[in-house]
Design a protein around this motif. Structure first.
Motif, PDB file in Angstrom:
ATOM      1  N   UNK A 110       0.790  -1.282  -0.005  1.00 25.73           N
ATOM      2  CA  UNK A 110       0.082   0.006   0.042  1.00 25.73           C
ATOM      3  C   UNK A 110       0.856   1.388  -0.254  1.00 25.73           C
ATOM      4  N   UNK A 111       2.048   1.226   0.334  1.00 30.73           N
ATOM      5  CA  UNK A 111       2.915   2.347   0.628  1.00 30.73           C
ATOM      6  C   UNK A 111       3.109   3.227  -0.510  1.00 30.73           C
ATOM      7  N   UNK A 112       2.997   2.491  -1.885  1.00 29.35           N
ATOM      8  CA  UNK A 112       3.408   3.234  -3.214  1.00 29.35           C
ATOM      9  C   UNK A 112       2.069   4.098  -3.528  1.00 29.35           C
ATOM     10  N   UNK A 113       0.655   3.606  -2.903  1.00 31.11           N
ATOM     11  CA  UNK A 113      -0.603   4.388  -3.413  1.00 31.11           C
ATOM     12  C   UNK A 113      -1.489   3.826  -2.419  1.00 31.11           C
ATOM     13  N   UNK A 114      -1.691   4.562  -1.261  1.00 39.14           N
ATOM     14  CA  UNK A 114      -2.515   3.921  -0.267  1.00 39.14           C
ATOM     15  C   UNK A 114      -4.260   4.093  -0.709  1.00 39.14           C
ATOM     16  N   UNK A 115      -4.384   5.186  -1.611  1.00 37.31           N
ATOM     17  CA  UNK A 115      -5.834   5.080  -2.127  1.00 37.31           C
ATOM     18  C   UNK A 115      -6.030   4.064  -3.035  1.00 37.31           C
ATOM     19  N   UNK A 116      -5.228   3.958  -4.015  1.00 33.41           N
ATOM     20  CA  UNK A 116      -5.340   2.880  -5.171  1.00 33.41           C
ATOM     21  C   UNK A 116      -5.509   1.429  -4.535  1.00 33.41           C
ATOM     22  N   UNK A 117      -4.789   1.232  -3.504  1.00 36.14           N
ATOM     23  CA  UNK A 117      -4.788  -0.179  -3.046  1.00 36.14           C
ATOM     24  C   UNK A 117      -5.324  -0.271  -1.520  1.00 36.14           C
ATOM     25  N   UNK A 118      -6.271   0.441  -1.615  1.00 37.48           N
ATOM     26  CA  UNK A 118      -7.139   0.459  -0.265  1.00 37.48           C
ATOM     27  C   UNK A 118      -8.007  -0.790  -0.208  1.00 37.48           C
ATOM     28  N   UNK A 119      -7.772  -1.934   0.886  1.00 37.28           N
ATOM     29  CA  UNK A 119      -8.213  -3.039   0.778  1.00 37.28           C
ATOM     30  C   UNK A 119      -9.816  -3.121   0.996  1.00 37.28           C
ATOM     31  N   UNK A 120     -10.598  -1.892   1.262  1.00 36.65           N
ATOM     32  CA  UNK A 120     -11.896  -2.033   1.273  1.00 36.65           C
ATOM     33  C   UNK A 120     -12.517  -1.241   0.061  1.00 36.65           C
ATOM     34  N   UNK A 121     -12.026  -0.262  -0.150  1.00 44.09           N
ATOM     35  CA  UNK A 121     -12.441   0.911  -1.540  1.00 44.09           C
ATOM     36  C   UNK A 121     -11.931  -0.033  -2.583  1.00 44.09           C
ATOM     37  N   UNK A 122     -10.752  -0.420  -2.733  1.00 42.90           N
ATOM     38  CA  UNK A 122     -10.220  -1.140  -4.044  1.00 42.90           C
ATOM     39  C   UNK A 122      -9.647  -2.690  -3.713  1.00 42.90           C
ATOM     40  N   UNK A 123     -10.684  -3.422  -3.352  1.00 46.15           N
ATOM     41  CA  UNK A 123     -10.084  -4.949  -2.841  1.00 46.15           C
ATOM     42  C   UNK A 123      -9.379  -5.453  -4.079  1.00 46.15           C
ATOM     43  N   UNK A 124      -9.773  -5.558  -5.174  1.00 49.21           N
ATOM     44  CA  UNK A 124      -9.226  -6.433  -6.427  1.00 49.21           C
ATOM     45  C   UNK A 124      -7.853  -5.851  -6.725  1.00 49.21           C
ATOM     46  N   UNK A 125      -7.683  -4.465  -6.667  1.00 50.26           N
ATOM     47  CA  UNK A 125      -6.214  -4.024  -6.846  1.00 50.26           C
ATOM     48  C   UNK A 125      -5.522  -4.212  -5.538  1.00 50.26           C
ATOM     49  N   UNK A 126      -6.154  -4.106  -4.260  1.00 50.91           N
ATOM     50  CA  UNK A 126      -4.993  -4.562  -3.025  1.00 50.91           C
ATOM     51  C   UNK A 126      -4.777  -5.824  -2.846  1.00 50.91           C
ATOM     52  N   UNK A 127      -5.603  -6.745  -3.420  1.00 50.10           N
ATOM     53  CA  UNK A 127      -5.423  -8.371  -3.580  1.00 50.10           C
ATOM     54  C   UNK A 127      -4.142  -8.555  -4.321  1.00 50.10           C
ATOM     55  N   UNK A 128      -4.260  -7.907  -5.902  1.00 51.99           N
ATOM     56  CA  UNK A 128      -3.192  -7.942  -6.457  1.00 51.99           C
ATOM     57  C   UNK A 128      -1.948  -7.487  -6.096  1.00 51.99           C
ATOM     58  N   UNK A 129      -2.056  -6.361  -5.591  1.00 54.58           N
ATOM     59  CA  UNK A 129      -0.650  -5.807  -4.983  1.00 54.58           C
ATOM     60  C   UNK A 129      -0.126  -6.566  -4.022  1.00 54.58           C
ATOM     61  N   UNK A 130      -0.936  -6.983  -2.948  1.00 56.96           N
ATOM     62  CA  UNK A 130      -0.321  -8.126  -1.982  1.00 56.96           C
ATOM     63  C   UNK A 130       0.333  -9.043  -2.520  1.00 56.96           C
TER      64      UNK A 130
END
Length: 590
Positions: A110-130
């Motif tokens: 999440x450090x790179x872009x907290x808004x883009x990888x927010x696990x509630x608001x952007x769960x698919x992006x957050x999962x891919x990033x993790x």
């Protein structure tokens, strides 16, 4: 690296402006801690030079640790979330040390872009990033390929699954942060891993939150302010000023507007004890049996229209004892008394009780035209409860560093600012308020033997409903009203009082005791005069008498005496002798 910092700095100098937008981790740390986000050559040069100094003085592990304690990870309500420790609480409801490897990978990603990888608001992006972070960890040999594959199969834990969130007690922790900022810079609070030992009592806090939420919600459904109706409560220990509980909203998990700290509302009749205390501090002139006039009053306010204040019930009683002005919360006698004493004298008493801001000096002050937060009101009643000893309220006991070394202690401080005898007389009067005055509904929930002292407060059109009071060990204030200052139809006894009573009923209270101090004498009541429940040892007829400073007996009253006024020798029931007291007492509403 030092070479990368120097290269970016040289490129910016040659261009005459900031053209190298990328920053090293050290530069980002410097920017977050010490500099503004302004994009200019001067700021970029300062950033690069300060980064070089940090690289020179600290090793990379220390710099990385500071960065991870500071890095922005998103927003929780009105609070920015900084650092992995806060992120761990917000997204997983657990301390950082208890996180699994896949959860740590999410925070790192999440450090790179907290808004883009927010696990509630952007769960698919957050999962891919993790999962990307977990694959890179396998590629670099930090974990093996099979472990990485298994961790990537785990579902993403969203913040909504957490029952803890960023804070279980946002209103109380808001106060802790404010008190910390008085002694520590913001960057130290956020990055140094401070351990804070607070005064919070989770049990008391839980009771207060539950009752405020349930009662205010119930009041809102009966057309008393509707959904906009709000509440707040503060509870502290009398002995040391430690705040045990603080509720800032009918929704205890809300981290928005903290009404316990920031809602400065007119306090109405809660100010009246300060008026009567100012008088009773002059025992040669005033006592509880002193007569006040309850008649129409008109005050000039040129160029405005004259002010014609009224009692709550729009009645006039002629002469009343000073006690009844407080007992029945009568406006007209209180204003007349305040004008005799002087605005400056009453304002000084309010500040000696612990109010730290300037007090507006106009006659409406005597009826509570003074804005205070519930925390400020609690400070004033805490001084009354402590016998005139002012003890600043505190939410922090001590602060240590991450290794447990003490950095600050917050010792108990006590300052006697008011005459103990006058304070005791006011306390006895406030106990009588609960027995047969505006606070007598408290007897429905709280044992009368506790001798609770309390005062109700109501402002025009029921905009604010207050109850402030104390036992020997706990002091508490409750407020109910609307944020838009609209009318609620509630008064102190119908809005705040039931909440206060229900909370305090569930707490371990110790009793206030009637005074047997040698500085206070007890005198026989007269018909139509003051009457307060007297200790049995005083020998006051019918169990009621008039307390006063012993050196200044109320004119015309004789001292209570076992030999002269023994109940058994008086013939008839003790209540017969008190019939005249209660026959003319109206039902109080304030």
């Amino acid at each position: 690296s030092l070479r990368a910092i120097a290269r970016a700095l040289w490129a910016d100098i040659r261009a005459g402006k900031a053209v190298q937008g990328g920053s090293t981790l050290t530069q980002q740390l410097v920017k977050n801690f010490y500099l503004t986000p302004e994009r200019s050559l001067t700021r970029k040069i300062n950033e690069a030079l300060m980064a070089l100094m940090l690289e020179w003085h600290y090793d990379k592990d220390e710099i990385l640790e500071a960065y991870l304690n500071e890095v922005f990870l998103g927003q929780a309500g009105r609070h920015a979330v900084h650092g992995f420790a806060q992120g761990s609480q917000l997204f997983f409801g657990r301390p950082l040390a208890e996180l699994e490897l896949d959860q740590l990978a999410l925070l790192a990603g999440m450090v790179k872009a907290p808004t883009s990888y927010h696990p509630v608001r952007q769960p698919e992006r957050a999962l891919a990033r993790r999962n990307l972070v977990l694959r890179v960890m396998a590629e670099q040999g930090i974990i093996d390929a099979e472990q990485s594959r298994q961790l990537q199969q785990r579902p993403l834990v969203a913040a909504g699954d957490s029952t803890v969130g960023l804070s279980r007690y946002p209103a109380f922790l808001d106060l802790v942060r404010r008190q910390l900022r008085e002694d520590y810079p913001e960057q130290v609070i956020r990055s140094e891993g401070l351990r804070i030992f607070s005064t919070l009592d989770p049990n008391v806090q839980s009771i207060a939150e539950r009752v405020v939420a349930q009662r205010v919600t119930a009041l809102a459904t009966t057309d008393n302010g509707g959904d906009q109706l709000q509440g707040a409560m503060v509870i502290s220990e009398v002995a040391n000023g430690e705040i045990l509980a603080l509720v800032g909203s009918r929704d205890p998990r809300s981290d928005g507007f903290n009404r316990a700290l920031d809602s400065r509302r007119s306090i109405g009749s809660l100010v009246k004890p300060a008026v009567y205390l100012t008088a009773l501090a002059q025992p040669a002139r005033y006592n509880l049996n002193h007569r006040l006039l309850d008649q129409p009053l008109i005050l000039d306010r040129e160029p405005e229209e004259p002010w014609q204040p009224q009692n709550f019930d729009h009645r006039f009683r002629g002469e009343v004892p000073l006690l009844d002005g407080l007992l029945l919360s009568l406006n007209l006698p209180t204003i007349r008394l305040g004008l005799e004493l002087g605005l400056g004298s009453v304002a000084e008493t309010i500040q000696e009780l612990g109010f730290t801001r300037p007090v507006p000096q106009h006659p409406a002050l005597f009826l509570g035209a003074l804005g205070m937060s519930p925390l400020e009101v609690n400070q004033i009643y805490l001084t009354l409860a402590a016998g005139g000893f002012q003890t600043p309220q505190r939410a922090i006991v001590a602060v240590t560093d991450r290794d447990g070394h003490t950095m600050s202690r917050y010792p108990l401080t006590v300052d006697q600012t008011l005459d103990p005898a006058a304070i005791k007389l006011v306390e006895l009067a406030l106990q009588e308020v609960v027995r047969r005055g505006t606070g007598r509904a408290l007897q429905q929930t709280i044992d009368g033997q506790l001798n609770i002292a309390a005062k109700t407060g109501t402002t025009d059109e029921g905009r604010d409903s207050w109850l402030a009071g104390f036992s020997a060990n706990l002091c508490a204030v409750t407020w109910v009203g609307r944020d838009d200052n609209g009318p609620t139809g509630l008064v102190g006894s119908t809005g705040a009082l039931p909440i206060w009573g229900e909370v305090m009923r569930q707490l371990p209270l110790t009793a206030n005791f009637p005074s047997t101090d040698s500085s206070i004498g007890w005198f026989a009541s007269e018909q139509g005069g003051a009457a307060i429940a007297a200790p049995a040892a005083t020998g006051c007829r019918g169990g009621y008498g008039v307390p006063a400073v012993a050196e200044f007996p109320p004119p015309g009253l004789s001292a209570c005496s076992r030999s002269a006024g023994d109940n058994e020798s008086s013939g008839g029931s003790p209540t017969d002798g008190l019939k005249w007291i209660f026959d003319k007492i109206p039902w109080p509403y304030d």
